[in-house]
Design an enzyme around this catalytic site. Sequence first.
Site, PDB file in Angstrom:
ATOM      1  N   CYS A  39       0.829  -1.210   0.000  1.00 27.23           N
ATOM      2  CA  CYS A  39       0.000   0.000   0.000  1.00 27.23           C
ATOM      3  C   CYS A  39       0.860   1.256   0.000  1.00 27.23           C
ATOM      4  CB  CYS A  39      -0.923  -0.028   1.222  1.00 27.23           C
ATOM      5  SG  CYS A  39      -1.897   1.464   1.394  1.00 27.23           S
ATOM      6  N   CYS A  93      -0.512   4.069   2.254  1.00 23.80           N
ATOM      7  CA  CYS A  93      -0.341   3.871   3.704  1.00 23.80           C
ATOM      8  C   CYS A  93       1.113   4.064   4.145  1.00 23.80           C
ATOM      9  CB  CYS A  93      -0.763   2.462   4.126  1.00 23.80           C
ATOM     10  SG  CYS A  93      -2.264   1.883   3.367  1.00 23.80           S
ATOM     11  N   ASP A  94       2.060   3.545   3.373  1.00 21.96           N
ATOM     12  CA  ASP A  94       3.432   3.422   3.883  1.00 21.96           C
ATOM     13  C   ASP A  94       4.463   4.358   3.253  1.00 21.96           C
ATOM     14  OD1 ASP A  94       2.625   1.464   5.653  1.00 21.96           O
ATOM     15  OD2 ASP A  94       2.912  -0.145   4.204  1.00 21.96           O
TER      16      ASP A  94
END
Length: 310
Positions: A130, A133-134
């Site tokens: 992701c 997200c990261d």
Amino acid sequence: MYDVIIVGAGATGLTAAIYACRKKLKTAIISIDVGGQTNLTSHIENYPGTGPMHGIELMQRFQNEAIGFGAELIMGKANKVDKTDNGFRVGLANGESYECKALILAYGKVPRSLGIENEEKFLGRGVSTCVTCDLPLFKNRDVAVIGGGNSAVEGALESATIAKKVYLIHRRDSFRADEITVEKLKQNKNIGLVLNSISTKVVGDKNVEGIEVENIVTKEKKTLKVDGVFIEIGYVVDTSFVQHLVKVNEKKEIIVDEKCNTSHAGIFAAGDITPVPYKQTVIAAGEGSKAALECYRWLTGGKGAVLDWS
Ligand SMILES: Cc1cc2nc3c(=O)[nH]c(=O)nc-3n(C[C@H](O)[C@H](O)[C@H](O)COP(=O)(O)OP(=O)(O)OC[C@H]3O[C@@H](n4cnc5c(N)ncnc54)[C@H](O)[C@@H]3O)c2cc1C
């Protein structure tokens, strides 16, 4: 012993938990993460009543409400379901297990994996599924994005805003992403295209230090030095650990009737893990509520839920 265990804390599972708890069912949610795929949408604007917001924020609201009504959240990956005398036992990858009278399967889709050496070992230590997200973890560092569809191409463009150098690794020489996005990609000097190439191994000691790639035309192998590897090759349903109990279709989605009953009494399924069309957060939430109400009706011997207010 829980009245109901819900596997998955995405829009479906969290909504099911709200409904189950409001019916005073002792409810646990077992999940790998909280929020599921909705977390990946940085700007969700088609969930009615909330106004546009980050998917993570919307899912935090769902979580707060589910916990507020009394749901217990157990973090972990379910990998086993057995029938017991009184219901079901759900086993987790960490060896724990929990019992319940009824089960709601709401664990959506999981990122497709490459199946290459060290991929699983470095998940969370440089390998991610992701970008949204990261990515902040890789500010001013070098990353590789793997894939050729919209999420990979958009992921590479997003990465290029923060990372020092971005490689986009794709097994073909053209992309499946929208043309306008591909155009932006070609103009971005910070993104190196590694085409006709497959990733063969994640390289590193404690954390990711590189990715080995092979050109499928020339057979040449090389290792790109990167700190992060984003695998953006789509999503699949994984119903392997419940297929001995419930019927699935050719896509391995769990077959349900209009009230979310599976082929096994006491097991309900809802959301992206089922064949219900138009996979969307609002639909997942609606299906989750149906599953919980039907579960309640089943637990109370068919008396408990109002099917229609008229
Ligand atoms: C990039 C992207 C953008 C999207 N944008 C939008 C949008 O703008 N608007 C919209 O309405 N929809 C959007 N969607 C679709 C929407 O996110 C999904 O339809 C919705 O999230 C489905 O919810 P779900 O709860 O059924 O499944 P998921 O969201 O997949 O949640 C499943 C949950 O189960 C957990 N889980 C999985 N396997 C296990 C296991 N073995 N054990 C325990 N837990 C497990 C996961 O960690 C997760 O928490 C988007 C999807 C993607 C991928």
